[in-house]
Design a protein around this motif. Structure first.
Motif: not given
Length: 134
Positions: A83-86, A88-93
């Motif tokens: 999330m810090f490196i933008n 978002q989609n991978i971070a959600i999973y």
């Protein structure tokens, strides 16, 4: 769906407390096994050997509980990094996967507790027979 960087951080305190509880269970069981092994070497009682076998199974389950708990924490931190490196989609999973790891850890914990309760019931069953005869 959006995820803020604070959401994975919510798992930190819960996961840390769970890992501490798992470690305490592990240390307690390890101490009991050492004591029972010493008793078995002196008495060669088959029931002691069965208890050691049961406790060894519980240690294996606790190891997997700890593994899933650590994986949960790792994936949460990794999701925050993404999330810090933008990303978002991978971070959600990854955060979803970390919650799934926590769920698995809790399910194994329930399994280990049920084995413990059953072992205590077997251990106390001779007392029930004794009190029925009084």
């Amino acid at each position: 769906m959006t995820l803020s960087i604070e959401t994975p951080a919510l798992l930190f305190s819960a996961t840390s407390l769970i890992l501490l509880a798992y470690t305490n269970r592990f240390l307690t069981i390890a101490q009991i096994i050492r004591s029972l092994k010493k008793n078995y070497q002196e008495a060669h009682n088959k029931s002691i050997l069965l208890e050691i076998h049961n406790l060894n199974k519980r240690l294996t389950l606790i190891r997997f509980m700890q593994l899933m708990g650590v994986l949960c924490l790792f994936l949460s931190v990794f999701a925050m990094l993404l999330m810090f490196i933008n990303l978002q989609n991978i971070a959600i999973y990854l955060f979803g996967l970390s919650m799934f790891c926590l769920l698995i850890s809790l399910a194994i914990s329930f399994w280990e507790i049920s084995i413990s309760v059953n072992a205590l019931r077997v251990h106390l069953s001779d007392l029930e027979e004794y009190t029925k005869n009084d």
